[in-house]
Design an enzyme around this catalytic site. Structure first.
Site, PDB file in Angstrom:
ATOM      1  N   SER A  92      35.559  45.164  34.067  1.00  0.00           N
ATOM      2  CA  SER A  92      34.513  46.207  34.004  1.00  0.00           C
ATOM      3  C   SER A  92      34.399  46.817  32.611  1.00  0.00           C
ATOM      4  O   SER A  92      33.286  47.050  32.118  1.00  0.00           O
ATOM      5  CB  SER A  92      34.757  47.286  35.059  1.00  0.00           C
ATOM      6  OG  SER A  92      36.075  47.757  35.019  1.00  0.00           O
TER       7      SER A  92
ATOM      8  N   HIS B  40      38.767  41.985  41.103  1.00  0.00           N
ATOM      9  CA  HIS B  40      38.822  43.243  40.334  1.00  0.00           C
ATOM     10  C   HIS B  40      38.698  44.414  41.327  1.00  0.00           C
ATOM     11  O   HIS B  40      39.471  44.501  42.275  1.00  0.00           O
ATOM     12  CB  HIS B  40      37.718  43.196  39.274  1.00  0.00           C
ATOM     13  CG  HIS B  40      37.781  44.267  38.222  1.00  0.00           C
ATOM     14  ND1 HIS B  40      38.910  44.987  37.930  1.00  0.00           N
ATOM     15  CD2 HIS B  40      36.818  44.745  37.357  1.00  0.00           C
ATOM     16  CE1 HIS B  40      38.657  45.853  36.956  1.00  0.00           C
ATOM     17  NE2 HIS B  40      37.392  45.730  36.591  1.00  0.00           N
TER      18      HIS B  40
ATOM     19  N   HIS C 201      48.701  41.018  38.800  1.00  0.00           N
ATOM     20  CA  HIS C 201      47.912  41.609  37.708  1.00  0.00           C
ATOM     21  C   HIS C 201      47.933  40.674  36.507  1.00  0.00           C
ATOM     22  O   HIS C 201      48.907  39.971  36.272  1.00  0.00           O
ATOM     23  CB  HIS C 201      48.480  42.981  37.304  1.00  0.00           C
ATOM     24  CG  HIS C 201      47.478  43.829  36.590  1.00  0.00           C
ATOM     25  ND1 HIS C 201      47.274  43.744  35.227  1.00  0.00           N
ATOM     26  CD2 HIS C 201      46.585  44.744  37.050  1.00  0.00           C
ATOM     27  CE1 HIS C 201      46.311  44.586  34.887  1.00  0.00           C
ATOM     28  NE2 HIS C 201      45.875  45.204  35.973  1.00  0.00           N
TER      29      HIS C 201
ATOM     30  N   ARG D 295      49.998  53.531  38.921  1.00  0.00           N
ATOM     31  CA  ARG D 295      48.906  54.128  39.699  1.00  0.00           C
ATOM     32  C   ARG D 295      49.187  53.963  41.187  1.00  0.00           C
ATOM     33  O   ARG D 295      48.785  54.789  42.011  1.00  0.00           O
ATOM     34  CB  ARG D 295      47.568  53.475  39.304  1.00  0.00           C
ATOM     35  CG  ARG D 295      47.229  53.634  37.825  1.00  0.00           C
ATOM     36  CD  ARG D 295      46.008  52.830  37.425  1.00  0.00           C
ATOM     37  NE  ARG D 295      46.183  51.405  37.620  1.00  0.00           N
ATOM     38  CZ  ARG D 295      45.233  50.497  37.410  1.00  0.00           C
ATOM     39  NH1 ARG D 295      44.033  50.879  36.993  1.00  0.00           N
ATOM     40  NH2 ARG D 295      45.473  49.214  37.604  1.00  0.00           N
TER      41      ARG D 295
ATOM     42  N   ASP E  83      45.032  48.983  43.742  1.00  0.00           N
ATOM     43  CA  ASP E  83      44.221  48.798  44.944  1.00  0.00           C
ATOM     44  C   ASP E  83      45.051  48.636  46.219  1.00  0.00           C
ATOM     45  O   ASP E  83      44.519  48.736  47.317  1.00  0.00           O
ATOM     46  CB  ASP E  83      43.317  47.567  44.772  1.00  0.00           C
ATOM     47  CG  ASP E  83      42.349  47.752  43.622  1.00  0.00           C
ATOM     48  OD1 ASP E  83      41.784  48.844  43.501  1.00  0.00           O
ATOM     49  OD2 ASP E  83      42.182  46.806  42.831  1.00  0.00           O
TER      50      ASP E  83
HETATM   51  N1  NMX Z   1      48.329  36.377  46.034  1.00  0.00           N
HETATM   52  C1  NMX Z   1      48.411  35.032  45.983  1.00  0.00           C
HETATM   53  N2  NMX Z   1      48.419  34.324  44.850  1.00  0.00           N
HETATM   54  C2  NMX Z   1      48.360  35.019  43.700  1.00  0.00           C
HETATM   55  C3  NMX Z   1      48.317  36.418  43.667  1.00  0.00           C
HETATM   56  C4  NMX Z   1      48.282  37.102  44.899  1.00  0.00           C
HETATM   57  N3  NMX Z   1      48.175  38.430  44.971  1.00  0.00           N
HETATM   58  N4  NMX Z   1      48.276  36.822  42.381  1.00  0.00           N
HETATM   59  C5  NMX Z   1      48.290  35.708  41.626  1.00  0.00           C
HETATM   60  N5  NMX Z   1      48.337  34.611  42.420  1.00  0.00           N
HETATM   61  C6  NMX Z   1      48.285  33.205  42.033  1.00  0.00           C
HETATM   62  C7  NMX Z   1      46.973  32.955  41.283  1.00  0.00           C
HETATM   63  O1  NMX Z   1      45.891  32.808  42.211  1.00  0.00           O
HETATM   64  C8  NMX Z   1      47.321  31.702  40.511  1.00  0.00           C
HETATM   65  O2  NMX Z   1      47.293  30.612  41.398  1.00  0.00           O
HETATM   66  P1  NMX Z   1      46.723  29.161  40.956  1.00  0.00           P
HETATM   67  O3  NMX Z   1      47.555  28.753  39.787  1.00  0.00           O
HETATM   68  O4  NMX Z   1      46.902  28.331  42.166  1.00  0.00           O
HETATM   69  O5  NMX Z   1      45.285  29.392  40.581  1.00  0.00           O
HETATM   70  C9  NMX Z   1      48.780  31.953  40.124  1.00  0.00           C
HETATM   71  O6  NMX Z   1      49.284  32.912  41.085  1.00  0.00           O
HETATM   72  C10 NMX Z   1      48.972  32.516  38.731  1.00  0.00           C
HETATM   73  O7  NMX Z   1      48.189  33.676  38.606  1.00  0.00           O
HETATM   74  P2  NMX Z   1      48.657  34.895  37.671  1.00  0.00           P
HETATM   75  O8  NMX Z   1      48.729  34.372  36.277  1.00  0.00           O
HETATM   76  O9  NMX Z   1      49.875  35.527  38.223  1.00  0.00           O
HETATM   77  O10 NMX Z   1      47.482  35.955  37.854  1.00  0.00           O
HETATM   78  P3  NMX Z   1      46.106  36.067  37.072  1.00  0.00           P
HETATM   79  O11 NMX Z   1      46.350  36.819  35.810  1.00  0.00           O
HETATM   80  O12 NMX Z   1      45.454  34.771  36.959  1.00  0.00           O
HETATM   81  O13 NMX Z   1      45.254  36.943  38.076  1.00  0.00           O
HETATM   82  C11 NMX Z   1      44.820  38.716  39.603  1.00  0.00           C
HETATM   83  C12 NMX Z   1      45.457  38.333  38.268  1.00  0.00           C
HETATM   84  C13 NMX Z   1      44.846  40.228  39.730  1.00  0.00           C
HETATM   85  C14 NMX Z   1      43.378  38.246  39.635  1.00  0.00           C
HETATM   86  C15 NMX Z   1      45.636  38.055  40.754  1.00  0.00           C
HETATM   87  O14 NMX Z   1      46.955  38.545  40.739  1.00  0.00           O
HETATM   88  C16 NMX Z   1      45.010  38.269  42.127  1.00  0.00           C
HETATM   89  O15 NMX Z   1      44.141  37.500  42.514  1.00  0.00           O
HETATM   90  N6  NMX Z   1      45.457  39.336  42.871  1.00  0.00           N
HETATM   91  C17 NMX Z   1      44.832  39.674  44.137  1.00  0.00           C
HETATM   92  C18 NMX Z   1      43.515  40.400  43.912  1.00  0.00           C
HETATM   93  C19 NMX Z   1      43.741  41.801  43.399  1.00  0.00           C
HETATM   94  O16 NMX Z   1      44.558  42.560  43.885  1.00  0.00           O
HETATM   95  N7  NMX Z   1      42.941  42.196  42.387  1.00  0.00           N
HETATM   96  C20 NMX Z   1      42.942  43.587  41.882  1.00  0.00           C
HETATM   97  C21 NMX Z   1      43.476  43.717  40.461  1.00  0.00           C
HETATM   98  C22 NMX Z   1      43.450  45.151  40.031  1.00  0.00           C
HETATM   99  N8  NMX Z   1      42.068  45.654  39.851  1.00  0.00           N
HETATM  100  O17 NMX Z   1      41.702  46.691  40.335  1.00  0.00           O
HETATM  101  O18 NMX Z   1      41.277  44.992  39.159  1.00  0.00           O
HETATM  102  C1  MLT Z   2      41.849  47.735  36.170  1.00  0.00           C
HETATM  103  O1  MLT Z   2      42.126  48.902  36.489  1.00  0.00           O
HETATM  104  O2  MLT Z   2      40.879  47.475  35.426  1.00  0.00           O
HETATM  105  C2  MLT Z   2      42.630  46.626  36.782  1.00  0.00           C
HETATM  106  O3  MLT Z   2      43.965  46.960  36.954  1.00  0.00           O
HETATM  107  C3  MLT Z   2      42.401  45.281  36.172  1.00  0.00           C
HETATM  108  C4  MLT Z   2      42.902  45.040  34.785  1.00  0.00           C
HETATM  109  O4  MLT Z   2      43.441  45.891  34.106  1.00  0.00           O
HETATM  110  O5  MLT Z   2      42.762  43.867  34.364  1.00  0.00           O
END
Ligand code: NMX
Ligand code: MLT
Length: 441
Positions: free
Chosen positions: A241, A271, A318, A327, A373
């Site tokens: 964002s 996100h 994350h 948070r 979240d």
């Molecule tokens: N559950 C299952 N698998 C996960 C999760 C999770 N919560 N987090 C990461 N992974 C997987 C990810 O999908 C990836 O798999 P693959 O190689 O098969 O594609 C692998 O672990 C490596 O990912 P990371 O490097 O640890 O994470 P990345 O930096 O790519 O992504 C998020 C970060 C936040 C997108 C990821 O952790 C996620 O999808 N979390 C769940 C959604 C979430 O809670 N998002 C909110 C973030 C905060 N916000 O407000 O923005």
């Molecule tokens: C945020 O508050 O924007 C989320 O934690 C996602 C991020 O920092 O990448």
């Protein structure tokens, strides 16, 4: 000119001069190397942006002018009789660089109050959408309708000097922050409460008035909104964002257009939409297991099922953080103080005991810990706000404080158009085969 504007301009001129010297002396300093993997994998760990409002530490979480979330909760001014920080005070800190006095915050609240009127055509535009349209879509449509009020767009069309961009951006920023709670509350009341609006109360602070317009006059809920609006406001510049707002703003798109772009990014499930996904996932788990309070063992099985279906566990992981998000912890503390026996909140805490170990065992998840979240929805449900599709709108109102402050800094510091170089895989192969000298030729 309002004193707040004068103070911001002083800070911006000072920093602008420092950056000029810094670039004269160190502009050619190399800050790191970029690997091929980084450009294919979401630019993780690549320092590529300057954002003045906050800085994220992988272990300690977000800091605002070097102040952590617990420090902000302690140091920022509070509402009379309240113990959570006022979001206006955080906005002041991001803009002026110092903790405001109570008087500074009152003045800022009054500035916002004076600017809070939303023209009727904005609500009429939103009313044209089907009621079941996702709240984030309704919200962004409201913001886009309000774009007709942009001071920056008007003055640009008339033709104005670069030196004045910052002021028009700040005008739009203050107007938008003042009006967003009305637009957001309108979405909630229209979609879930039969369209019965609650009139604003000019005596309340920004977050409490938002709670009031949503229809929640419980003092504890107002405290929750103050905390919520503070902790969701900013997370340095690389999150979707903030980055989207900055990128679109770099084309001199006005703050309404830029913020709307950022909020369309916030509406993605990886996100900001994760806050709705968390509660939806917990409700589905409770239904499937036929219990309000699943045991750690039951949660573990359900998590494995989620992963087995190729889904992510929402609220966990994350891109930068490598510890429990402070948070999350702040919300856990709020829960322990105000609702220690709430079954849903307790389930969130049990999930916290269970999920990290399971994600860690997968071996690929870089951060198995909860993010912001994972907790927020359970606190809202406690006070009766069960409509989880709405949660990202709350996040969006808060995020305006950070991304719009950043946009003011961008304009005041004369930040240029953002336009990185991209390559094709064919070009990468040519370069690796030494057919060309430079990647991208
Ligand atoms: N559950 C299952 N698998 C996960 C999760 C999770 N919560 N987090 C990461 N992974 C997987 C990810 O999908 C990836 O798999 P693959 O190689 O098969 O594609 C692998 O672990 C490596 O990912 P990371 O490097 O640890 O994470 P990345 O930096 O790519 O992504 C998020 C970060 C936040 C997108 C990821 O952790 C996620 O999808 N979390 C769940 C959604 C979430 O809670 N998002 C909110 C973030 C905060 N916000 O407000 O923005
Ligand atoms: C945020 O508050 O924007 C989320 O934690 C996602 C991020 O920092 O990448």
């Amino acid at each position: 000119m309002e004193e707040f504007k004068v103070k911001f301009k002083e800070q911006a001129d000072k920093l602008g001069a420092e950056i000029k010297t810094l670039l004269q002396e160190h502009g050619n300093t190399v800050i790191g190397e970029t690997t091929l993997a980084q450009i294919y994998q979401g630019m993780r760990g690549m320092t590529a942006l300057v954002t003045e409002t906050s800085l994220l530490d992988a272990q300690d979480g977000i800091r605002f002018k070097r102040r952590s979330i617990p420090e902000l909760r302690e140091q920022l001014p509070k509402a009379k009789g309240g113990s959570e920080p006022l979001p206006e005070a955080l906005f002041y800190l991001m803009m002026i660089g110092e903790i405001p006095t109570e008087e500074d915050v009152e003045n800022l609240s009054a500035i916002l109050q004076r600017r809070s009127h939303v023209p009727t055509y904005v609500f009429d535009t939103m009313k044209a959408l089907p009621k079941d349209t996702h709240p984030m879509t309704q919200f962004v449509v409201g913001v886009m309708a309000l774009q007709a009020e942009s001071v920056f767009a008007k003055r640009y069309a008339e033709g104005f000097s670069k030196k004045e961009y910052w002021e028009a951006t700040l005008e739009d920023t203050l107007n938008l922050i003042a009006r967003l709670p009305h637009i957001a509350a309108f979405v909630y009341r229209r979609k879930y409460k039969g369209g019965k609006a609650v009139q604003p109360d000019g005596m309340l602070d920004w977050a409490a008035n938002f709670a009031h317009m949503l229809g929640y006059d419980n003092e504890e809920f107002k405290e929750l909104m103050r905390l919520y609006m503070v902790i969701h406001a900013d997370h340095e510049g690389g999150n979707v964002s903030a980055h989207a707002t900055h990128l679109v703003g770099s084309a001199l798109s006005d703050p309404y257009l830029s913020y709307a772009a950022g909020m369309n990014g916030l509406a993605g499930p990886l996100h900001g939409l994760a806050n709705q996904e968390v509660i939806k996932w917990i409700f589905e788990m409770q239904k499937e297991l036929n219990t309000e309070a699943p045991t750690a063992e039951q949660i573990g099985e359900y998590v494995k099922k989620t992963l087995g279906e190729g889904k992510v566990v929402p609220g966990y992981g994350h891109a930068v953080l490598r510890q429990t998000d402070p948070r999350f912890t702040a919300q856990m503390e709020f829960g322990k103080k105000h609702m220690p026996d709430d079954p849903l909140v307790n389930t969130v805490w049990r999930i916290y005991e269970t999920v990290p170990g399971i994600l860690q065992a997968l071996g690929k998840v870089k951060n198995p810990w909860p993010n912001v979240d994972a907790h927020s929805g359970a606190l809202l449900v406690h006070y009766g706000m069960k409509e989880y599709e709405y949660y990202t709108v709350l996040f969006a109102v808060s995020r305006a404080l950070g991304v719009l402050s950043s946009l003011c800094w961008d304009r005041a510091l004369g930040m240029p158009l953002e336009r990185p170089k991209s390559v094709t895989t064919a070009a990468v192969k040519r370069w690796l085969n030494k057919e060309v000298e430079n990647l991208g030729d």
